[in-house]
Scaffold this active site. Structure first.
Site, PDB file in Angstrom:
ATOM      1  N   GLU A 111      -5.237 -15.380  -2.749  1.00 45.97           N
ATOM      2  CA  GLU A 111      -4.946 -13.936  -2.742  1.00 45.97           C
ATOM      3  C   GLU A 111      -5.570 -13.267  -1.525  1.00 45.97           C
ATOM      4  OE1 GLU A 111      -3.360 -11.473  -3.553  1.00 45.97           O
ATOM      5  OE2 GLU A 111      -3.117 -11.151  -5.696  1.00 45.97           O
ATOM      6  N   ASP A 112      -4.942 -12.196  -1.082  1.00 48.39           N
ATOM      7  CA  ASP A 112      -5.557 -11.404  -0.016  1.00 48.39           C
ATOM      8  C   ASP A 112      -6.714 -10.568  -0.566  1.00 48.39           C
ATOM      9  OD1 ASP A 112      -3.859  -9.719  -1.499  1.00 48.39           O
ATOM     10  OD2 ASP A 112      -2.913  -8.795   0.238  1.00 48.39           O
ATOM     11  N   ASP A 115      -8.429  -6.256  -6.445  1.00 47.91           N
ATOM     12  CA  ASP A 115      -8.807  -4.848  -6.566  1.00 47.91           C
ATOM     13  C   ASP A 115      -9.104  -4.573  -8.044  1.00 47.91           C
ATOM     14  OD1 ASP A 115      -9.096  -2.175  -5.677  1.00 47.91           O
ATOM     15  OD2 ASP A 115      -6.991  -1.735  -6.000  1.00 47.91           O
ATOM     16  N   PHE A 164      -9.131   1.569   1.583  1.00 50.25           N
ATOM     17  CA  PHE A 164      -7.861   0.863   1.713  1.00 50.25           C
ATOM     18  C   PHE A 164      -7.864   0.116   3.039  1.00 50.25           C
ATOM     19  CE2 PHE A 164      -3.359   0.141   2.235  1.00 50.25           C
ATOM     20  CZ  PHE A 164      -2.949  -0.113   0.936  1.00 50.25           C
ATOM     21  N   ARG A 177       0.460  -5.655   9.319  1.00 54.26           N
ATOM     22  CA  ARG A 177       0.150  -7.021   8.885  1.00 54.26           C
ATOM     23  C   ARG A 177      -0.261  -7.919  10.044  1.00 54.26           C
ATOM     24  NH1 ARG A 177       1.810  -7.713   3.490  1.00 54.26           N
ATOM     25  NH2 ARG A 177       3.686  -6.580   2.891  1.00 54.26           N
TER      26      ARG A 177
END
Ligand code: IMP
Ligand code: MG
Length: 186
Positions: A111-112, A115, A164, A177
């Site tokens: 996963e990036d 959260d 964020f 990206r």
């Protein structure tokens, strides 16, 4: 350091934001190498299948696999969440499924960002239903203070509190990206 200021040819004008560097190329590279070393040691005698979560994890996965010293199969999955994330985790669906049987395999979700943990909780349950030998999680960035459901992250790259982020595969409205570092969007 700032990027994405007006005139940046990589970003459409309506989406230009102030970006503040959070994790440098060097910090990311060291982190990815460390994770690959840990994973290579732990999965030496296993049937490892890495499952990259699209789209955000594509750069991380690409760098990670090139540091592994053991064989690994590579798969991708994509999920989408509908409605407000905060209300329910029941509105997540798989929009691109893994394309190999996972029965008896040692699955590692790549996963990036973790959260609230809702996406990961859904993914873990979904993948466990395919009867793998094990399901573990590797996340590049863990926003621990934002967690709403208890999910275990077995391999954690970098940690941060609120904010964020974009870059290194991670987007804001499909922008940023391709940035090689990770920035906070102000
Ligand atoms: P969770 O279900 O709340 O844990 O959300 C995890 C997913 O939301 C990540 O895999 C990202 O796709 C997205 N996400 C969470 N935080 C950020 C961020 O700071 N930037 C970009 N995407 C994010
Ligand atoms: Mg994601």
């Amino acid at each position: 350091m700032a990027a994405g200021a007006g005139g940046d040819p990589l970003v459409s004008d309506s989406l230009v934001k102030e970006l503040t560097l959070l994790f440098s190329k060097e910090e990311i590279a060291e982190t990815v190498a460390r994770l690959a070393q840990e994973i290579s040691a732990d999965y030496a005698d296993k049937s490892l299948v890495l499952i990259g979560v699209l789209k955000g994890a594509f750069v991380f996965l690409a760098d990670l696999v090139r540091h592994l010293t053991i064989p690994a199969q590579i798969e991708f999955i994509r999920i989408a969440s509908y409605g407000s994330k905060k209300e329910s985790s029941g509105e997540i669906i798989v929009t691109k499924e893994v394309e190999t049987p996972l029965e008896g395999k040692d699955v590692l979700v790549i996963e990036d960002i973790v959260d609230t943990g809702l996406s990961l909780q859904f993914l873990i349950d979904h993948l466990r239903s395919k009867n793998p030998a094990s399901v573990k999680v590797c996340a590049l960035v863990d926003k621990r203070s934002r967690r709403e459901v208890a999910v275990q992250v077995d391999y954690t790259g970098l940690t941060m509190d609120d904010g964020f982020i974009v870059g290194y595969g991670i987007d804001f409205n499909e922008q940023y990206r391709a940035l090689p570092e990770i920035f906070v969007v102000d």
